[in-house]
Design an enzyme around this catalytic site. Structure first.
Site, PDB file in Angstrom:
ATOM      1  N   LYS A 198      22.525 -61.005 -37.296  1.00 17.46           N
ATOM      2  CA  LYS A 198      22.324 -61.298 -35.872  1.00 17.46           C
ATOM      3  C   LYS A 198      23.636 -61.849 -35.328  1.00 17.46           C
ATOM      4  O   LYS A 198      24.111 -62.897 -35.752  1.00 17.46           O
ATOM      5  CB  LYS A 198      21.188 -62.304 -35.676  1.00 17.46           C
ATOM      6  CG  LYS A 198      20.907 -62.621 -34.218  1.00 17.46           C
ATOM      7  CD  LYS A 198      19.753 -63.608 -34.092  1.00 17.46           C
ATOM      8  CE  LYS A 198      19.441 -63.936 -32.654  1.00 17.46           C
ATOM      9  NZ  LYS A 198      18.348 -64.929 -32.538  1.00 17.46           N
ATOM     10  N   LYS A 250      20.878 -57.058 -35.112  1.00 19.02           N
ATOM     11  CA  LYS A 250      20.668 -57.387 -33.700  1.00 19.02           C
ATOM     12  C   LYS A 250      21.995 -57.850 -33.104  1.00 19.02           C
ATOM     13  O   LYS A 250      22.635 -58.721 -33.689  1.00 19.02           O
ATOM     14  CB  LYS A 250      19.612 -58.495 -33.592  1.00 19.02           C
ATOM     15  CG  LYS A 250      19.288 -58.910 -32.166  1.00 19.02           C
ATOM     16  CD  LYS A 250      18.271 -60.052 -32.150  1.00 19.02           C
ATOM     17  CE  LYS A 250      17.907 -60.448 -30.731  1.00 19.02           C
ATOM     18  NZ  LYS A 250      16.985 -61.589 -30.684  1.00 19.02           N
TER      19      LYS A 250
END
Length: 325
Positions: A198, A250
């Site tokens: 992320k 992400k």
């Protein structure tokens, strides 16, 4: 005399049925997961202005929207919650009567036999400072104290009935701590979808409106530097070694190379999150007539699947699923 062209790749592009027959990447409704937001105390859905079509749900509208998503064939639901009160350690996240836990129970009761109910496992929506963990006296995120909170949150979510937890805080050792806590509490069948890579991205802006974020500062000391690839793969492998059942990258569209590398590197499913800013850019450009909206949606989702993601979290999940069906 012109030499005849014998090899013609264009032969396989001549008609829509032919293009469909030889398509190398398939996109189906079952690949898609719908992120959803529920707001404690809301009496009607609250539009998220930076994300056209997305709302903060009431508990009742959440159940209705979940049924519609399941009827469309969406593969899963990822739930985020906005509590009425926040505090330094995010107590509402572990309260059995807190909005996230009761909303998980609502969804499991409503659609739990027909889809996968997932819950975001992080403290940022619940803390008054907006960070993903507990802070030290000088304002730094305390990694190991945060793991204790994550472990308690995982058990609370499992007790509420969630099928899968999504730890998104990027704390070192979070997957191992959560897996140990779930197993110790008898929740050995609850899966972990780990936000393994992320990034500290500029594309999260609209999401902060969606969760009424209280963030001060930034998350660059625990989310990943956008410049790094090798580090991302290290994070992915660590999460798999700690017990992650699925790993996620992400954002998605700006990190398709990371999705591809992760898919090649590990033997668990790889997910990718098409985040709020990626969604908002397409919607904004389409609203101005600069791009063809439906084609752009399908093209972006296909690109994420083509890069290697077997699961795509997207705010267009229901709309795309209906077209695919």
């Amino acid at each position: 005399m012109t030499t005849p062209v014998r090899i013609r790749p264009r032969r396989l592009r001549g008609t829509a049925p032919l293009r469909r027959l030889v398509a190398e990447t398939r996109l189906s409704a079952a690949d898609l997961v719908l992120p959803m937001f529920v707001k404690e105390g809301a009496t009607e859905p609250v539009p998220v202005t930076s994300m056209p079509g997305v709302v903060q749900h009431t508990r009742d509208s959440l159940r209705k929207a979940a049924r519609e998503a399941v009827e469309a064939g969406v593969g899963g639901l990822m739930l985020f919650a906005i509590p009425a009160h926040k505090d330094p350690v995010g107590e509402a996240a572990t309260d059995p009567d807190g909005i996230l836990n009761v909303a998980v129970a609502d969804l499991v009761s409503e659609v739990g036999d027909a889809t996968i109910v997932m819950a975001d496992l992080c403290l940022d929506e619940f803390t008054d400072h907006g960070h993903c963990g507990v802070l030290t006296g000088d304002g730094r995120v305390d990694n190991d104290a945060t793991l204790d909170r994550y472990a308690r949150m995982a058990v609370a979510l499992a007790d509420a009935g969630t099928h899968m937890v999504g730890p998104s805080g990027m704390m070192d050792g979070q997957v191992a701590a959560i897996r140990a806590a779930l197993d110790a509490a008898g929740h050995t069948d609850v899966s972990i979808l780990a936000y393994a890579a992320k990034y500290a991205s500029a594309f999260y802006g609209p999401f902060r409106e969606a969760v009424d974020s209280s963030l001060t500062g930034d998350r660059k000391t625990y989310q990943m530097d956008p410049a790094n690839t090798v580090e991302a793969l290290r994070e992915v492998r660590l999460d798999v070694a700690e017990g992650a059942d699925i790993v996620m990258v992400k954002p998605a569209m700006a990190y398709l190379d990371i999705v591809r590398r992760a898919a090649d590197d590990v033997d668990v499913p790889v997910a990718a999150y098409q985040v709020s800013g990626e969604y908002a850019m397409v919607e904004a450009a389409a609203a101005r007539g600069w791009i063809e909206r439906e084609r752009a949606i399908t093209e972006t989702l296909t690109s994420i699947r083509r890069a290697g993601a077997s699961i795509v979290l997207t705010y267009w999940a229901v709309e795309a699923a209906r077209r695919l069906s």
